[in-house]
Scaffold this motif. Structure first.
Motif: not given
Length: 576
Positions: A126-132, A160-161, A466-468
């Protein structure tokens, strides 16, 4: 003595001059006599400059036609203008957007498991939005994607990137917060390489975003907006920017698509048998005009098999292709598919899955009036999808079976023969293929490995943030959706507060089947008509066009609760 000169008076001189002028005037034809007055000279000048202006106008029109040839050709595309073909194109377009589960080879155990087995989010990353640090939510742009097979994806848009192969760019994508389909068990989302639909509110497809001249944050500005795809029995490869010439075992042949927003070509013949000369024709068109255009056929990596009509295509055919195929079914036989007056063989080894002892040919669903050309074709041919112009161009070449597929991203430059666009743009409704033209221009091609799951599903690695953060997503040329899963309950409060409350109170897997069947996406696409009138058919085309838009997404744009104004559209991307 020297002769004395003759003396002439002034009167004599005038007489001689008048005689000379009279003789000269008598030598000029009467039709050419005119008095050179000022008004005559002005008229002559006006005529001269009028001719010059006309020539200039003609030159300007020719220049405009040359610069906008794709657009002019698009205005007469059969899928846009022909009432009958428009309906057929819409039907195959709808079928190609039935999501990753569409027309997959299934056994008795898994064929009916859609609502028997739930989607297991714990099997996906899962994409962690808080970590990007570069993620920008577009929470006012929500989506509910409903598909004809009952699959349902829900979420919102973000920017996002995005990393794909050796390229990266700021790009919009879907943040999927809910899912009910077990087809996504073990994968992290979906990556559609299809064409954007006019008026769609879905995020810009990632390949378009990466190659957009207005995108200020991309290293793919020089990447050509095209890609190629092919498969083997246990692997596959997508090539961004064109194709590696080593993958082709012969000439790449090109034909323009019949539509601006789908990879639709016309299949003018489909034969099945032991040899081409003795094979039975499965597409027995009643009219010459329909045969010239062919049956709309989508080149779709998201479809495992060859899907052929299970009816007479609203009376366009004198036979039922599926019935004739079933009647003549026999191991060892081949298909011969005609596209653009070229014949492409699909051998037994491609349409029959020996490992599972299954026939990878399927009848079309009700309402679909055309073909879906799936993975059975990509195992024999490399197919290039050229989206550099207003009108898509499809290229097909025999696959080099000795080519070694890459196992990691490889960026290289090649002298690639190019599509003959000057010829292709002249085709308006005629299905013809032209060979590639030689080009000495070096073109960058990024070769990306694709995971092949038993020749029926393809998966590709991408990165976001970011980070990827790495993800493995379903690769699908028949879809425009790019999205990855995210845990809605772990969203930051400022994002949660902008999402609809039912996002958290509902569980898609627990929704009743009746609620899904009542949605507009499940409305019937067409009706069985023996002799449809032209006016009714035109109206039906309009209704189906609306359904095509509805089946892709129901976008719910809302006012931001905090500011009261609409947030920036999801297509706005730039330097983050």
């Amino acid at each position: 003595k020297a002769p004395r000169p003759i003396a002439t008076s002034g009167a004599m001189s005038r007489v001689l001059l008048l005689l000379a002028l009279a003789a000269l005037s008598s030598a000029i034809p009467a039709v050419h006599r005119r008095s050179e007055t000022g008004s005559q000279a002005l008229e002559d000048a006006n005529q001269y400059f009028a001719r010059q202006n006309t020539m200039q106008d003609v030159n300007e029109l020719e220049d405009f036609q040359q610069k906008h040839s794709d657009q002019l050709a698009r205005d007469a595309l059969p899928c846009d203008t022909d009432p009958v073909l428009k309906l057929q194109c819409a039907s195959v377009s709808r079928a190609a957007r039935m999501h990753g589960r569409k027309f997959k080879v299934a056994d008795d155990i898994t064929s009916n498991q859609l609502f028997d087995e739930p989607y297991r989010p714990e099997d996906s990353r899962h994409f962690d939005v808080a970590q990007s640090s570069t993620f920008i939510p577009q929470a006012s742009q929500t989506f509910d994607l409903n598909y004809a097979d009952g699959s349902h994806l829900r979420g919102f848009s973000g920017v996002d990137q995005v990393y794909m192969g050796d390229y990266k760019a700021t790009s919009p994508f879907g943040v999927i917060t809910d899912c009910n389909s077990p087809d996504f068990n073990g994968v992290d989302g979906i990556l559609g390489f299809g064409l954007p639909k006019p008026g769609s509110d879905l995020p810009t497809p990632v390949l378009f975003a990466m190659t957009d001249a207005e995108n200020k944050d991309t290293n793919a500005a020089d990447l050509r907006r095209k890609f190629s795809f092919f498969s083997t029995d246990d692997a596959a490869e997508v090539q961004l920017g064109g194709y590696d010439p080593q993958t082709a075992a012969g000439t790449m042949w090109y034909t323009p698509a019949l539509a601006t927003d789908d990879f639709i070509v016309g299949a003018t013949s489909l034969k099945f048998g032991d040899t081409h000369s003795t094979a039975v024709e499965l597409l027995q068109f009643k009219s010459t005009s329909q045969r010239n255009l062919g049956a709309p056929s989508i080149m779709d990596s998201g479809t495992s098999c060859l899907v052929i009509p299970a009816d007479n295509m609203q009376g366009q055919l004198a036979n039922i292709p599926w019935d004739d195929f079933a009647k003549h079914w026999k191991k060892g036989r081949s298909f011969w598919l005609d596209i653009g007056q070229k014949t492409w063989e699909i051998p037994f080894s491609s349409w029959y899955l020996a490992e599972t002892d299954q026939t990878c040919v399927q009848p079309s669903p009700a309402g679909m009036q055309g073909l879906l050309v799936g993975d059975v074709f990509f195992r024999e041919y490399i197919v290039e999808f050229d989206m550099t112009g207003q009108r898509p161009i499809i290229g097909i070449a025999p696959l080099n079976k000795n080519y070694n597929l890459v196992n990691q991203n490889v960026l290289a430059s090649f002298e690639i023969n190019k599509a003959p666009k000057s010829k292709l743009t002249l085709l308006k409704g005629s299905e013809v293929m032209y060979p590639a033209e030689h080009s000495e221009v070096l073109t960058q091609v990024d070769r990306i490995p694709i995971v092949n799951k038993k020749g029926t599903q393809y998966f590709m690695d991408v990165g976001i943030g970011t980070p990827k953060q790495p993800f493995t997503v379903i690769f699908d040329t028949g879809s425009t959706v790019f999205g990855v899963f995210a845990k809605k309950n772990d969203m930051p409060a400022h994002i949660k507060n902008q999402l609809p409350s039912y996002y958290f109170s509902e569980n898609l897997h627990e929704l009743e089947m009746a609620q899904v069947s009542m949605s507009v996406e499940d409305a019937p696409l067409s009706f069985q008509l023996a002799y449809p009138s032209h006016s009714f058919l035109t109206a039906l085309v309009a209704v189906n066009a609306a359904l095509i838009v509805a089946v892709v997404a129901i976008v719910k744009s809302r006012r931001s609760r905090s500011g009261g104004s609409d947030m920036a559209p999801v297509r706005s991307y730039g330097t983050i």
